[in-house]
Design a protein around this motif. Structure first.
Motif, PDB file in Angstrom:
ATOM      1  N   ILE A 163       0.857  -1.183   0.000  1.00  0.00           N
ATOM      2  CA  ILE A 163       0.000   0.000   0.000  1.00  0.00           C
ATOM      3  C   ILE A 163       0.895   1.236   0.000  1.00  0.00           C
ATOM      4  O   ILE A 163       1.844   1.338   0.779  1.00  0.00           O
ATOM      5  N   MET A 164       0.592   2.188  -0.877  1.00  0.00           N
ATOM      6  CA  MET A 164       1.313   3.457  -0.895  1.00  0.00           C
ATOM      7  C   MET A 164       0.492   4.488  -0.118  1.00  0.00           C
ATOM      8  O   MET A 164      -0.708   4.627  -0.351  1.00  0.00           O
ATOM      9  N   LEU A 165       1.149   5.170   0.780  1.00  0.00           N
ATOM     10  CA  LEU A 165       0.472   6.087   1.695  1.00  0.00           C
ATOM     11  C   LEU A 165       0.810   7.529   1.345  1.00  0.00           C
ATOM     12  O   LEU A 165       1.984   7.906   1.277  1.00  0.00           O
ATOM     13  N   GLY A 166      -0.231   8.333   1.096  1.00  0.00           N
ATOM     14  CA  GLY A 166      -0.043   9.748   0.833  1.00  0.00           C
ATOM     15  C   GLY A 166       0.379  10.057  -0.586  1.00  0.00           C
ATOM     16  O   GLY A 166       1.186  10.963  -0.815  1.00  0.00           O
ATOM     17  N   ILE A 167      -0.149   9.359  -1.548  1.00  0.00           N
ATOM     18  CA  ILE A 167       0.255   9.556  -2.941  1.00  0.00           C
ATOM     19  C   ILE A 167      -0.491  10.721  -3.590  1.00  0.00           C
ATOM     20  O   ILE A 167       0.081  11.526  -4.311  1.00  0.00           O
ATOM     21  N   ARG A 179       1.290  -6.544   9.963  1.00  0.00           N
ATOM     22  CA  ARG A 179       2.512  -6.826   9.209  1.00  0.00           C
ATOM     23  C   ARG A 179       2.265  -6.695   7.705  1.00  0.00           C
ATOM     24  O   ARG A 179       2.590  -7.563   6.901  1.00  0.00           O
ATOM     25  N   HIS A 180       1.678  -5.566   7.358  1.00  0.00           N
ATOM     26  CA  HIS A 180       1.326  -5.274   5.965  1.00  0.00           C
ATOM     27  C   HIS A 180       2.361  -4.329   5.365  1.00  0.00           C
ATOM     28  O   HIS A 180       2.696  -3.299   5.955  1.00  0.00           O
ATOM     29  N   PRO A 181       2.891  -4.616   4.183  1.00  0.00           N
ATOM     30  CA  PRO A 181       3.919  -3.747   3.579  1.00  0.00           C
ATOM     31  C   PRO A 181       3.360  -2.384   3.172  1.00  0.00           C
ATOM     32  O   PRO A 181       2.223  -2.273   2.707  1.00  0.00           O
ATOM     33  N   PRO A 207      11.398  -0.722  12.538  1.00  0.00           N
ATOM     34  CA  PRO A 207      11.214  -2.171  12.685  1.00  0.00           C
ATOM     35  C   PRO A 207      10.530  -2.797  11.466  1.00  0.00           C
ATOM     36  O   PRO A 207      10.854  -3.931  11.084  1.00  0.00           O
ATOM     37  N   MET A 208       9.589  -2.061  10.844  1.00  0.00           N
ATOM     38  CA  MET A 208       8.941  -2.584   9.653  1.00  0.00           C
ATOM     39  C   MET A 208       9.947  -2.707   8.515  1.00  0.00           C
ATOM     40  O   MET A 208       9.974  -3.702   7.780  1.00  0.00           O
ATOM     41  N   ALA A 209      10.816  -1.702   8.365  1.00  0.00           N
ATOM     42  CA  ALA A 209      11.824  -1.740   7.306  1.00  0.00           C
ATOM     43  C   ALA A 209      12.797  -2.886   7.518  1.00  0.00           C
ATOM     44  O   ALA A 209      13.220  -3.559   6.566  1.00  0.00           O
ATOM     45  N   ALA A 210      13.175  -3.139   8.779  1.00  0.00           N
ATOM     46  CA  ALA A 210      14.090  -4.236   9.080  1.00  0.00           C
ATOM     47  C   ALA A 210      13.499  -5.581   8.682  1.00  0.00           C
ATOM     48  O   ALA A 210      14.230  -6.519   8.338  1.00  0.00           O
ATOM     49  N   ALA A 211      12.158  -5.661   8.681  1.00  0.00           N
ATOM     50  CA  ALA A 211      11.472  -6.886   8.286  1.00  0.00           C
ATOM     51  C   ALA A 211      11.097  -6.895   6.810  1.00  0.00           C
ATOM     52  O   ALA A 211      10.401  -7.798   6.348  1.00  0.00           O
ATOM     53  N   GLY A 212      11.530  -5.872   6.066  1.00  0.00           N
ATOM     54  CA  GLY A 212      11.210  -5.797   4.646  1.00  0.00           C
ATOM     55  C   GLY A 212       9.794  -5.358   4.363  1.00  0.00           C
ATOM     56  O   GLY A 212       9.225  -5.683   3.320  1.00  0.00           O
ATOM     57  N   LEU A 213       9.223  -4.563   5.294  1.00  0.00           N
ATOM     58  CA  LEU A 213       7.815  -4.185   5.184  1.00  0.00           C
ATOM     59  C   LEU A 213       7.599  -2.694   4.901  1.00  0.00           C
ATOM     60  O   LEU A 213       6.451  -2.281   4.734  1.00  0.00           O
ATOM     61  N   ALA A 214       8.649  -1.896   4.873  1.00  0.00           N
ATOM     62  CA  ALA A 214       8.456  -0.447   4.702  1.00  0.00           C
ATOM     63  C   ALA A 214       9.626   0.178   3.975  1.00  0.00           C
ATOM     64  O   ALA A 214      10.771  -0.252   4.107  1.00  0.00           O
ATOM     65  N   ARG A 215       9.322   1.218   3.202  1.00  0.00           N
ATOM     66  CA  ARG A 215      10.321   2.090   2.605  1.00  0.00           C
ATOM     67  C   ARG A 215       9.684   3.462   2.404  1.00  0.00           C
ATOM     68  O   ARG A 215       8.459   3.600   2.432  1.00  0.00           O
ATOM     69  N   ALA A 216      10.533   4.455   2.187  1.00  0.00           N
ATOM     70  CA  ALA A 216      10.041   5.827   2.093  1.00  0.00           C
ATOM     71  C   ALA A 216      10.591   6.512   0.856  1.00  0.00           C
ATOM     72  O   ALA A 216      11.643   6.145   0.329  1.00  0.00           O
ATOM     73  N   GLY A 217       9.856   7.527   0.413  1.00  0.00           N
ATOM     74  CA  GLY A 217      10.304   8.381  -0.670  1.00  0.00           C
ATOM     75  C   GLY A 217      10.184   9.829  -0.237  1.00  0.00           C
ATOM     76  O   GLY A 217       9.182  10.210   0.380  1.00  0.00           O
ATOM     77  N   LEU A 230       8.876  -5.251  -1.413  1.00  0.00           N
ATOM     78  CA  LEU A 230       8.352  -5.364  -0.061  1.00  0.00           C
ATOM     79  C   LEU A 230       7.723  -6.738   0.126  1.00  0.00           C
ATOM     80  O   LEU A 230       7.134  -7.302  -0.799  1.00  0.00           O
ATOM     81  N   ASP A 231       7.852  -7.270   1.326  1.00  0.00           N
ATOM     82  CA  ASP A 231       7.461  -8.656   1.615  1.00  0.00           C
ATOM     83  C   ASP A 231       5.991  -8.751   2.015  1.00  0.00           C
ATOM     84  O   ASP A 231       5.575  -8.164   3.008  1.00  0.00           O
ATOM     85  N   THR A 232       5.210  -9.474   1.244  1.00  0.00           N
ATOM     86  CA  THR A 232       3.786  -9.672   1.574  1.00  0.00           C
ATOM     87  C   THR A 232       3.545 -10.983   2.318  1.00  0.00           C
ATOM     88  O   THR A 232       2.432 -11.217   2.795  1.00  0.00           O
TER      89      THR A 232
END
Length: 362
Positions: A136-140, A166-168, A187-197, A347-349
């Motif tokens: 899911i992309m947030l704030g697009i 635990r949703h990406p 913590p989400m990024a460490a689990a492969g669940l988050a990234r930012a732009g 991102l890991d689903t």
């Protein structure tokens, strides 16, 4: 309807991007003009006050929006807000305010709607039987970290739900407020669940103040990249939008500054001027950069097949013609030189928990 002879000329408002409250021509909304009532000359600042922002409620039934656009790399997004107080004059979301019988001009920046039920709606949708997780992309559409977020905390509550399930998630913002949520995102990024732009249109503080008046300064955005990256959150810098004749000379400096701050990826889009934005942007150019207005508009047309906008898939983000191709080539070469073109891990689903955390039976 054209303005009457006694209508006052539109002038820039302090702290706002749009020069006027130009109505939508698509829906026949009434035009509005300030008129000299004959009481005599007033000080300029009295005619151009800072427009105060108001907050309303958007009673949404669902919070996850889906799309099938071939131009973007995601099929679902969440937008906690309608309208955006950042006031970026080029914002492609401005025309959405016309659907509310509001102006894509100053109304878009000052009449903000929020979705207070967003976290609860998200929980329902993620827990629904048959839901299949995809990032899911947030704030697009409008920034999820605009000023009202400081006390509403809607975006933070949404992130808390996503972390629980635990949703990406991916985020895109112009605000340094994203640093507030590093405790959730790291913590989400460490689990492969988050990234930012982080979007950076210009490094010129003066231009940024006029063009995107309530977004974070360019330096503050670079600091946010550094903070996120230091916390282990992958950050992509978006040189977006690139405006020919106004910001196009900054493609390489933006990427260089972002890479030095810790960004690991980069993206670029060409300025888009759909619907009412064409007139609003030209109005802004005439007010803030009159010496460059004609050239900027000419170069945009050269990148848009002789028009100020292209809506066709495959072209609306990239543009066409030699000048647009040159901009893309410059971006690609700079991204490769700085190591910002490396493939990103998806991102890991697979970690998604449909019902959220469960208490143990024993």
């Amino acid at each position: 309807m054209p303005p009457s002879d006694d209508a006052l000329p539109e002038q820039p408002r302090k702290g706002r991007g749009a020069v006027s409250n130009r109505p939508s021509t698509r829906f026949g909304l009434p035009d509005r003009h300030a008129v000299d009532d004959g009481w005599g000359a007033m000080e300029e600042e009295e005619w151009t006050p800072r427009e105060a922002a108001s907050l309303g409620i958007d009673a949404a039934r669902r919070i996850i929006t889906t799309n099938d656009s071939p131009d973007i790399g995601f099929d679902r997004s969440i937008n906690p807000y309608r309208g955006c107080e950042h006031g970026c004059i080029y914002c492609f979301a401005r025309p959405t305010h016309a659907y509310l019988n509001l102006s894509p001009g100053l109304d878009f920046e000052t009449r903000i709607l929020h979705k207070p039920d967003a976290p609860a709606l998200l929980r329902q949708e993620l827990a629904a039987r048959g839901y299949l997780p995809r990032p899911i992309m947030l704030g697009i559409n409008t920034d999820a970290y605009q000023p009202f977020e400081r006390h509403l905390g809607l975006t933070r509550h949404i992130l808390e739900v996503l972390a629980e399930f635990r949703h990406p998630v991916g985020l895109l913002t112009k605000s340094a407020l994203i640093e507030r949520d590093i405790d959730i995102l790291a913590p989400m990024a460490a689990a492969g669940l988050a990234r930012a732009g982080i979007s950076i249109t210009t490094l010129d503080r003066s231009l940024a103040r006029r063009m995107e008046p309530r977004a974070a300064t360019p330096g503050r955005r670079l600091a946010a990249i550094r903070a996120l990256s230091s916390a282990g959150i992958p950050v992509t810098v978006m040189a977006a939008p690139v405006i020919p004749g106004l910001t196009c000379h900054e493609i390489e400096p933006i990427l260089e500054a972002a890479a030095a701050a810790g960004a690991t990826g980069a993206g670029m889009t060409l300025v888009r001027l759909p619907h009412e934005i064409k007139a609003l942007f030209e109005e802004w150019l005439r007010a803030h950069a009159p010496d460059r207005a004609a050239r900027v508009l000419s170069l945009i047309r050269q990148c848009r097949g002789g028009r100020l906008n292209q809506a066709e898939f495959g072209e609306r983000m990239r543009g066409t013609g030699p000048y647009a191709a040159l901009l893309r080539q410059r971006f690609s070469l700079a991204a490769a030189r700085l190591g910002l073109d490396r493939p990103r891990l998806p991102l890991d689903t697979s970690q998604f928990r449909p019902a959220g955390p469960q208490l143990s039976l024993f």
